[in-house]
Design a protein around this motif. Structure first.
Motif, PDB file in Angstrom:
ATOM      1  N   CYS A 191       0.178   0.064   3.875  1.00 20.71           N
ATOM      2  CA  CYS A 191      -1.001  -0.159   3.024  1.00 20.71           C
ATOM      3  C   CYS A 191      -1.054   0.851   1.888  1.00 20.71           C
ATOM      4  O   CYS A 191      -1.460   0.521   0.768  1.00 20.71           O
ATOM      5  CB  CYS A 191      -2.278  -0.131   3.854  1.00 20.71           C
ATOM      6  SG  CYS A 191      -2.448  -1.556   4.957  1.00 20.71           S
ATOM      7  N   LYS A 192      -0.662   2.092   2.152  1.00 16.78           N
ATOM      8  CA  LYS A 192      -0.641   3.114   1.105  1.00 16.78           C
ATOM      9  C   LYS A 192       0.384   2.750   0.033  1.00 16.78           C
ATOM     10  O   LYS A 192       0.108   2.880  -1.168  1.00 16.78           O
ATOM     11  CB  LYS A 192      -0.336   4.489   1.711  1.00 16.78           C
ATOM     12  CG  LYS A 192      -0.385   5.620   0.710  1.00 16.78           C
ATOM     13  CD  LYS A 192      -1.782   5.797   0.171  1.00 16.78           C
ATOM     14  CE  LYS A 192      -1.859   6.993  -0.760  1.00 16.78           C
ATOM     15  NZ  LYS A 192      -3.149   7.100  -1.433  1.00 16.78           N
ATOM     16  N   GLN A 193       1.556   2.264   0.440  1.00 15.68           N
ATOM     17  CA  GLN A 193       2.566   1.847  -0.529  1.00 15.68           C
ATOM     18  C   GLN A 193       2.063   0.672  -1.361  1.00 15.68           C
ATOM     19  O   GLN A 193       2.240   0.640  -2.579  1.00 15.68           O
ATOM     20  CB  GLN A 193       3.858   1.463   0.197  1.00 15.68           C
ATOM     21  CG  GLN A 193       4.615   2.657   0.728  1.00 15.68           C
ATOM     22  CD  GLN A 193       5.795   2.253   1.583  1.00 15.68           C
ATOM     23  OE1 GLN A 193       5.888   1.130   2.077  1.00 15.68           O
ATOM     24  NE2 GLN A 193       6.720   3.184   1.784  1.00 15.68           N
ATOM     25  N   ARG A 194       1.401  -0.260  -0.720  1.00 12.89           N
ATOM     26  CA  ARG A 194       0.855  -1.411  -1.426  1.00 12.89           C
ATOM     27  C   ARG A 194      -0.204  -0.956  -2.450  1.00 12.89           C
ATOM     28  O   ARG A 194      -0.232  -1.423  -3.574  1.00 12.89           O
ATOM     29  CB  ARG A 194       0.254  -2.400  -0.424  1.00 12.89           C
ATOM     30  CG  ARG A 194      -0.099  -3.732  -0.982  1.00 12.89           C
ATOM     31  CD  ARG A 194      -0.479  -4.797   0.051  1.00 12.89           C
ATOM     32  NE  ARG A 194      -1.078  -4.333   1.292  1.00 12.89           N
ATOM     33  CZ  ARG A 194      -0.459  -4.276   2.479  1.00 12.89           C
ATOM     34  NH1 ARG A 194       0.810  -4.672   2.585  1.00 12.89           N
ATOM     35  NH2 ARG A 194      -1.079  -3.843   3.559  1.00 12.89           N
ATOM     36  N   GLU A 195      -1.047  -0.010  -2.044  1.00 12.39           N
ATOM     37  CA  GLU A 195      -2.068   0.527  -2.938  1.00 12.39           C
ATOM     38  C   GLU A 195      -1.459   1.232  -4.151  1.00 12.39           C
ATOM     39  O   GLU A 195      -1.933   1.086  -5.261  1.00 12.39           O
ATOM     40  CB  GLU A 195      -2.969   1.497  -2.177  1.00 12.39           C
ATOM     41  CG  GLU A 195      -4.058   2.137  -3.033  1.00 12.39           C
ATOM     42  CD  GLU A 195      -4.810   3.221  -2.307  1.00 12.39           C
ATOM     43  OE1 GLU A 195      -4.338   4.386  -2.309  1.00 12.39           O
ATOM     44  OE2 GLU A 195      -5.852   2.902  -1.722  1.00 12.39           O
ATOM     45  N   GLU A 196      -0.397   1.990  -3.918  1.00 14.35           N
ATOM     46  CA  GLU A 196       0.231   2.735  -5.005  1.00 14.35           C
ATOM     47  C   GLU A 196       0.967   1.830  -5.988  1.00 14.35           C
ATOM     48  O   GLU A 196       1.137   2.182  -7.148  1.00 14.35           O
ATOM     49  CB  GLU A 196       1.180   3.787  -4.450  1.00 14.35           C
ATOM     50  CG  GLU A 196       0.442   4.940  -3.785  1.00 14.35           C
ATOM     51  CD  GLU A 196       1.351   5.952  -3.141  1.00 14.35           C
ATOM     52  OE1 GLU A 196       2.583   5.707  -3.067  1.00 14.35           O
ATOM     53  OE2 GLU A 196       0.835   6.976  -2.691  1.00 14.35           O
ATOM     54  N   ARG A 197       1.413   0.672  -5.534  1.00 10.06           N
ATOM     55  CA  ARG A 197       2.092  -0.266  -6.441  1.00 10.06           C
ATOM     56  C   ARG A 197       1.116  -0.933  -7.402  1.00 10.06           C
ATOM     57  O   ARG A 197       1.515  -1.436  -8.439  1.00 10.06           O
ATOM     58  CB  ARG A 197       2.830  -1.327  -5.640  1.00 10.06           C
ATOM     59  CG  ARG A 197       4.152  -0.832  -5.066  1.00 10.06           C
ATOM     60  CD  ARG A 197       4.978  -1.983  -4.544  1.00 10.06           C
ATOM     61  NE  ARG A 197       4.340  -2.592  -3.388  1.00 10.06           N
ATOM     62  CZ  ARG A 197       4.728  -2.430  -2.139  1.00 10.06           C
ATOM     63  NH1 ARG A 197       5.750  -1.645  -1.866  1.00 10.06           N
ATOM     64  NH2 ARG A 197       4.099  -3.020  -1.147  1.00 10.06           N
ATOM     65  N   ARG A 198      -0.154  -0.978  -7.026  1.00  8.69           N
ATOM     66  CA  ARG A 198      -1.153  -1.637  -7.890  1.00  8.69           C
ATOM     67  C   ARG A 198      -1.440  -0.866  -9.120  1.00  8.69           C
ATOM     68  O   ARG A 198      -1.315   0.124  -9.476  1.00  8.69           O
ATOM     69  CB  ARG A 198      -2.462  -1.841  -7.122  1.00  8.69           C
ATOM     70  CG  ARG A 198      -2.312  -2.831  -6.024  1.00  8.69           C
ATOM     71  CD  ARG A 198      -3.628  -3.021  -5.327  1.00  8.69           C
ATOM     72  NE  ARG A 198      -3.396  -3.762  -4.100  1.00  8.69           N
ATOM     73  CZ  ARG A 198      -4.220  -3.830  -3.110  1.00  8.69           C
ATOM     74  NH1 ARG A 198      -5.347  -3.201  -3.163  1.00  8.69           N
ATOM     75  NH2 ARG A 198      -3.949  -4.514  -2.039  1.00  8.69           N
TER      76      ARG A 198
END
Length: 152
Positions: free
Chosen positions: A145-152
């Motif tokens: 989820c943190k990786q997904r958040e950082e890609r945004r």
């Protein structure tokens, strides 16, 4: 300070049924369940961090107040001096805001322990991962989820 009051009312060491709560903390596949000792270690780390951040915030607030109070002085300053003073005030304000954010994160992490949500991802509801939480106790998201958040 309101943050300090919230911490003292949610201190893990004050909870008699903490051992029961610890068993409900999620872990990822292959990880051993949380122990009371591990949770107390994380709580002590977070409590120390909160105390350190409160002291830093007090000092930074005082320095920022001094900078703002003295910003009207120097009517004879040239543009370079004025620009330098403005930059110094902006840097101090950024430091104060960052310290406040870290303090709120640490306070929230402490509150998650007695609430029974410690180690649970705020986004997907799965285990954050014991090793991640032990390394970064303020974590509220699992790695995915943190990786997904950082890609945004």
């Amino acid at each position: 300070m309101a943050i300090h009051d919230a911490i003292s009312t949610t201190a893990v060491s004050d909870l008699p049924d903490l051992a029961k709560s610890v068993r409900s903390f999620p872990v990822r596949a292959g990880e051993k369940p949380w122990t009371l000792r591990e949770v107390r270690e994380v709580e002590a780390l977070l409590t120390g961090e909160v105390a350190r951040l409160q002291a830093e915030l007090f000092t930074a607030d005082a320095e920022l107040s001094d900078l703002l109070r003295n910003s009207g002085d120097g009517s004879g300053d040239d543009q370079a001096d004025s620009g330098s003073s403005a930059l110094e005030r902006e840097q101090e304000l950024t430091l104060v805001n960052n310290t406040r954010d870290l303090l709120l994160q640490a306070t929230r992490a402490l509150a998650r322990i007695p609430a029974g949500t410690f180690g649970t991802c705020d986004s997907c509801g799965k285990a954050i991962g014991k090793a991640r939480v032990q390394a970064f106790p303020r974590a509220i998201l699992c790695v995915a989820c943190k990786q997904r958040e950082e890609r945004r």
